[in-house]
Design a protein around this motif. Structure first.
Motif, PDB file in Angstrom:
ATOM      1  N   ALA A 219       0.837  -1.207   0.000  1.00  0.00           N
ATOM      2  CA  ALA A 219       0.000   0.000   0.000  1.00  0.00           C
ATOM      3  C   ALA A 219       0.871   1.256   0.000  1.00  0.00           C
ATOM      4  O   ALA A 219       0.535   2.263  -0.640  1.00  0.00           O
ATOM      5  CB  ALA A 219      -0.929  -0.007   1.213  1.00  0.00           C
ATOM      6  N   LEU A 220       2.012   1.201   0.699  1.00  0.00           N
ATOM      7  CA  LEU A 220       2.936   2.336   0.703  1.00  0.00           C
ATOM      8  C   LEU A 220       3.455   2.596  -0.716  1.00  0.00           C
ATOM      9  O   LEU A 220       3.467   3.730  -1.203  1.00  0.00           O
ATOM     10  CB  LEU A 220       4.112   2.048   1.646  1.00  0.00           C
ATOM     11  N   ARG A 221       3.870   1.523  -1.353  1.00  0.00           N
ATOM     12  CA  ARG A 221       4.411   1.645  -2.701  1.00  0.00           C
ATOM     13  C   ARG A 221       3.342   2.207  -3.647  1.00  0.00           C
ATOM     14  O   ARG A 221       3.607   3.112  -4.448  1.00  0.00           O
ATOM     15  CB  ARG A 221       4.884   0.272  -3.180  1.00  0.00           C
ATOM     16  N   ALA A 222       2.120   1.699  -3.512  1.00  0.00           N
ATOM     17  CA  ALA A 222       1.029   2.159  -4.386  1.00  0.00           C
ATOM     18  C   ALA A 222       0.747   3.643  -4.158  1.00  0.00           C
ATOM     19  O   ALA A 222       0.537   4.410  -5.114  1.00  0.00           O
ATOM     20  CB  ALA A 222      -0.227   1.329  -4.136  1.00  0.00           C
ATOM     21  N   ALA A 223       0.768   4.075  -2.889  1.00  0.00           N
ATOM     22  CA  ALA A 223       0.499   5.485  -2.586  1.00  0.00           C
ATOM     23  C   ALA A 223       1.592   6.364  -3.172  1.00  0.00           C
ATOM     24  O   ALA A 223       1.322   7.401  -3.794  1.00  0.00           O
ATOM     25  CB  ALA A 223       0.407   5.688  -1.066  1.00  0.00           C
ATOM     26  N   ALA A 224       2.860   5.946  -2.970  1.00  0.00           N
ATOM     27  CA  ALA A 224       3.983   6.740  -3.481  1.00  0.00           C
ATOM     28  C   ALA A 224       3.917   6.839  -4.998  1.00  0.00           C
ATOM     29  O   ALA A 224       4.125   7.914  -5.573  1.00  0.00           O
ATOM     30  CB  ALA A 224       5.306   6.106  -3.042  1.00  0.00           C
ATOM     31  N   GLU A 225       3.600   5.730  -5.642  1.00  0.00           N
ATOM     32  CA  GLU A 225       3.569   5.721  -7.106  1.00  0.00           C
ATOM     33  C   GLU A 225       2.399   6.544  -7.640  1.00  0.00           C
ATOM     34  O   GLU A 225       2.523   7.275  -8.624  1.00  0.00           O
ATOM     35  CB  GLU A 225       3.499   4.268  -7.617  1.00  0.00           C
ATOM     36  N   ALA A 226       1.254   6.439  -6.965  1.00  0.00           N
ATOM     37  CA  ALA A 226       0.071   7.170  -7.445  1.00  0.00           C
ATOM     38  C   ALA A 226       0.264   8.675  -7.302  1.00  0.00           C
ATOM     39  O   ALA A 226      -0.110   9.448  -8.188  1.00  0.00           O
ATOM     40  CB  ALA A 226      -1.163   6.716  -6.674  1.00  0.00           C
ATOM     41  N   ARG A 238      12.706  -0.422   5.952  1.00  0.00           N
ATOM     42  CA  ARG A 238      13.776  -0.424   4.953  1.00  0.00           C
ATOM     43  C   ARG A 238      13.552  -1.553   3.949  1.00  0.00           C
ATOM     44  O   ARG A 238      13.159  -2.652   4.314  1.00  0.00           O
ATOM     45  CB  ARG A 238      15.146  -0.580   5.633  1.00  0.00           C
ATOM     46  N   GLY A 239      13.801  -1.253   2.677  1.00  0.00           N
ATOM     47  CA  GLY A 239      13.586  -2.253   1.625  1.00  0.00           C
ATOM     48  C   GLY A 239      12.201  -2.161   1.007  1.00  0.00           C
ATOM     49  O   GLY A 239      11.907  -2.863   0.045  1.00  0.00           O
ATOM     50  N   ALA A 240      11.340  -1.295   1.548  1.00  0.00           N
ATOM     51  CA  ALA A 240       9.970  -1.187   1.024  1.00  0.00           C
ATOM     52  C   ALA A 240       9.986  -0.773  -0.447  1.00  0.00           C
ATOM     53  O   ALA A 240       9.239  -1.293  -1.265  1.00  0.00           O
ATOM     54  CB  ALA A 240       9.163  -0.194   1.848  1.00  0.00           C
ATOM     55  N   LEU A 241      10.833   0.226  -0.749  1.00  0.00           N
ATOM     56  CA  LEU A 241      11.053   0.594  -2.153  1.00  0.00           C
ATOM     57  C   LEU A 241      12.522   0.306  -2.438  1.00  0.00           C
ATOM     58  O   LEU A 241      13.393   1.105  -2.124  1.00  0.00           O
ATOM     59  CB  LEU A 241      10.731   2.074  -2.406  1.00  0.00           C
ATOM     60  N   PRO A 242      12.798  -0.841  -2.973  1.00  0.00           N
ATOM     61  CA  PRO A 242      14.184  -1.291  -3.087  1.00  0.00           C
ATOM     62  C   PRO A 242      15.028  -0.360  -3.948  1.00  0.00           C
ATOM     63  O   PRO A 242      14.490   0.391  -4.768  1.00  0.00           O
ATOM     64  CB  PRO A 242      14.064  -2.659  -3.739  1.00  0.00           C
ATOM     65  N   ALA A 243      16.343  -0.430  -3.734  1.00  0.00           N
ATOM     66  CA  ALA A 243      17.259   0.377  -4.547  1.00  0.00           C
ATOM     67  C   ALA A 243      16.925   0.125  -6.014  1.00  0.00           C
ATOM     68  O   ALA A 243      16.661  -1.001  -6.407  1.00  0.00           O
ATOM     69  CB  ALA A 243      18.700  -0.024  -4.254  1.00  0.00           C
ATOM     70  N   GLY A 314      -6.064   4.842   0.754  1.00  0.00           N
ATOM     71  CA  GLY A 314      -6.822   6.083   0.575  1.00  0.00           C
ATOM     72  C   GLY A 314      -5.990   7.136  -0.155  1.00  0.00           C
ATOM     73  O   GLY A 314      -6.494   7.850  -1.031  1.00  0.00           O
ATOM     74  N   PHE A 315      -4.705   7.213   0.187  1.00  0.00           N
ATOM     75  CA  PHE A 315      -3.813   8.158  -0.518  1.00  0.00           C
ATOM     76  C   PHE A 315      -3.721   7.783  -2.001  1.00  0.00           C
ATOM     77  O   PHE A 315      -3.806   8.632  -2.889  1.00  0.00           O
ATOM     78  CB  PHE A 315      -2.404   8.142   0.076  1.00  0.00           C
ATOM     79  N   ALA A 316      -3.537   6.493  -2.254  1.00  0.00           N
ATOM     80  CA  ALA A 316      -3.359   6.033  -3.639  1.00  0.00           C
ATOM     81  C   ALA A 316      -4.609   6.321  -4.466  1.00  0.00           C
ATOM     82  O   ALA A 316      -4.504   6.590  -5.668  1.00  0.00           O
ATOM     83  CB  ALA A 316      -3.041   4.541  -3.658  1.00  0.00           C
ATOM     84  N   ASP A 317      -5.749   6.270  -3.806  1.00  0.00           N
ATOM     85  CA  ASP A 317      -7.013   6.449  -4.534  1.00  0.00           C
ATOM     86  C   ASP A 317      -7.410   7.919  -4.685  1.00  0.00           C
ATOM     87  O   ASP A 317      -8.483   8.219  -5.199  1.00  0.00           O
ATOM     88  CB  ASP A 317      -8.148   5.697  -3.810  1.00  0.00           C
TER      89      ASP A 317
END
Ligand SMILES: Cc1ncc(C[n+]2csc(CCOP(=O)(O)OP(=O)(O)O)c2C)c(N)n1
Ligand SMILES: [Mg+2]
Length: 538
Positions: A219-226, A238-243, A314-317
């Motif tokens: 969900a974090l990744r989806a929110a950041a990307e959206a 750490r590692g949630a959004l890998p290098a 909710g952020f992603a949406d």
């Protein structure tokens, strides 16, 4: 509801099994024999250690890594008091640890039984719940409630003890279905926060351990990307959004926090690690997994509280208008790449004596993508945080904001038991090593191989350098230089070697990972090297 009957130990473990618990960590004591008997007869794995703190740290590692209760069983009195630092770490880290204690018999309380003490006043301040169960028929319900409490956000440890006659006695109980309450966030607060992020010119997300603990990494990744927001992480985040992820950053934090107009902190407190939430001109959004976690020392623009997955989704949406953040992202990427080049140079250093940076340069080349790395020490571990870049979420274990030295061997035990087939590597200061190296024997005897890398500078570096800076001299900060910690491990049945030249590190690490036994690589590092930090007390 399933009805169960048996002695107190059987009732307790049956209740915990329903939550996925399939091992316990302990150091023997007669007060808790029924728990061993229950484990023995049902095949629940018993892992025993040489100091109770290792048992609780091991349980904490399981809780952190696997997001289900980690169980430690401690004997009455000194067993419990030796576990208090572990409980406190779990409390600071929101780790769902269950600690079961023996307790002197209730029927002659006050007559002076062996190890008779009331544990609750000691552990109550560092647990979500601390209770004595006085009736065998209440054990199942008490444990079910305790494990549920441990797993309910904001997560944390629970403690139960059982007077001797209660745990040895026979009884029965009803096992309810496992159901972990979910806190629904206020949709208006979620919408307000999403709107702020979308409207910001230069937003940054900082995500911490609760994002992993709350199973909200995707969900974090989806929110950041959206919303196109750069992300920094700490702790289990750490590692949630890998290098390599276009929005994942690690090294441009100063530039990011210096230039941001909105800082979104998710699943981690606004504590000393984040400058107490003071980001200058930037607005702050603090996203927490329970209302109890809202900061009281800062006033965020909004602080949505509740299920992190729901909030981040909710952020992603978010559907409203949004600013373009691409220039901001490019600016941070440039700073990130510059810092990365500097780090690469440091990690290739041929300096003699060895600099910690080189140790990590070599380690990065032998670590698998899903290796579990564990930090226990001062400066040596600060460097680990700087130079190691976990690419798998939930694979980095540090002591967290409680900063307790001595977690290393316990965390390693818990990690190895959790993941029999992954690399487990502990980065230890030589000072930190002294707290727990005897537990190498526990690893050897129970065939639990891990690699231990000691940054051996012969000092309590994180104390010696600051004290010298403050007073011009230092005391109580020296250790015997050049000690053979590898020989300690060999004496306990493991293997190891000492490395003093930079070129020797890589081959030694390869031998360590190939050995299949607890293996200590004792790297003699430069005592003059101090981790560059601005403050370490407040
Ligand atoms: C249980 C405990 N005791 C003392 C401290 C204070 N402390 C923090 S870092 C540190 C020095 C650690 O030395 P070492 O493990 O050798 O790592 P180095 O800094 O030398 O790399 C000390 C003593 C602590 N955090 N926890
Ligand atoms: Mg040291």
């Amino acid at each position: 509801m399933t009805a169960i009957d048996g002695h107190g130990g059987e009732l307790a473990l049956a209740a915990l099994r329903a939550f996925g618990v399939d091992e316990l960590f302990t150091l023997s004591g007669g007060h808790v024999f029924p728990l061993y008997d229950a484990a023995h007869s049902t095949g629940l794995r018993i892992v025993d250690v040489r100091h109770e703190q290792s048992a609780v740290f091991a349980a904490e590692a399981v809780a952190k890594l696997r997001r289900r209760p980690g169980l430690a069983v401690l004997t009455a009195g000194p067993g419990v008091t030796n576990g208090v630092s572990g409980l406190t770490s779990a409390f600071f880290n929101a780790s769902p640890v269950v600690v079961l204690g023996g307790r002197a018999p209730a029927f002659r309380w006050g007559a002076g039984s062996l190890q008779e003490m009331d544990h609750l006043p000691l552990v109550a301040p560092v647990t979500k719940e601390a209770v004595t169960v006085f009736d065998t028929d209440e054990i199942v319900a008490a444990l079910h409630k305790a494990a549920t409490t441990a797993l309910t956000a904001h997560r944390g440890p629970v403690f139960l003890d059982f007077p001797l006659e209660v745990i040895f006695g026979a009884g029965r109980g009803e096992l309810p279905a496992v159901q972990i309450p979910v806190i629904e966030p206020d949709p208006d607060e979620v919408a307000k926060a999403a709107g702020l992020i979308a409207a910001a010119q230069r937003p940054v997300i900082i995500a911490g351990s609760d994002v992993y603990g709350g199973d909200a990494i995707d969900a974090l990744r989806a929110a950041a990307e959206a919303l196109r927001v750069p992300v920094f992480t700490n702790g289990m985040g750490r590692g949630a959004l890998p290098a390599g992820h276009p929005l994942g950053f690690a090294k441009a934090r100063r530039v990011a926090l210096g230039g941001a107009d909105l800082v979104v902190v998710v699943g981690t407190p606004l504590d000393f690690r984040l400058g107490f939430g003071d980001f200058g001109e930037a607005k702050v959004v603090h996203v927490v997994d329970a209302p109890s976690q809202r900061a009281t020392h800062v006033e965020p623009a909004v602080s949505p509280a509740g299920d992190l997955r729901a909030i981040l989704t909710g952020f992603a949406d978010h559907t409203g208008p949004r600013e373009d953040h691409e220039d901001w992202i490019a600016t941070l990427r440039q700073a990130e790449e510059k810092a990365r080049a500097r780090d690469a140079e440091a990690m290739a250093s041929d300096a003699d004596p060895i600099l910690p940076a080189r140790v990590y340069g070599e380690l990065r080349q032998v670590l698998d993508a899903d290796a579990v790395t564990i930090g226990d020490g001062g400066d040596f571990v600060s460097y680990a945080g700087k130079y190691l870049e976990p690419t798998t979420p939930g694979s980095w274990l540090d002591p967290g904001p409680y900063g307790c030295l001595g977690t290393g061997m316990g965390y390693a035990l818990g990690a190895r038991v959790s993941y029999p087939d992954r690399q487990v590597c502990v980065l230890m200061g030589d000072g930190a090593a002294g707290f727990s190296l005897m537990d190498v024997e526990s690893l050897v005897r129970q065939k639990l191989p891990v690699v231990i890398v000691v940054g051996n500078n012969g000092i309590w570096g994180l104390e010696k350098h600051p004290m010298r800076a403050m007073y011009g001299y230092d005391v109580a900060a020296d250790l015997q230089p050049g000690l053979r910690y590898d020989e300690v491990v060999k004496a306990l049945g493991g293997a190891g070697e000492t490395v003093s030249a930079p070129s020797g590190i890589g081959p030694a690490l390869r031998r360590a990972f190939d050995s299949g036994v607890p293996y200590l690589v004792n790297v003699l590092t430069d005592p003059a090297d101090a981790y560059p930090r601005s403050s370490n007390l407040a």
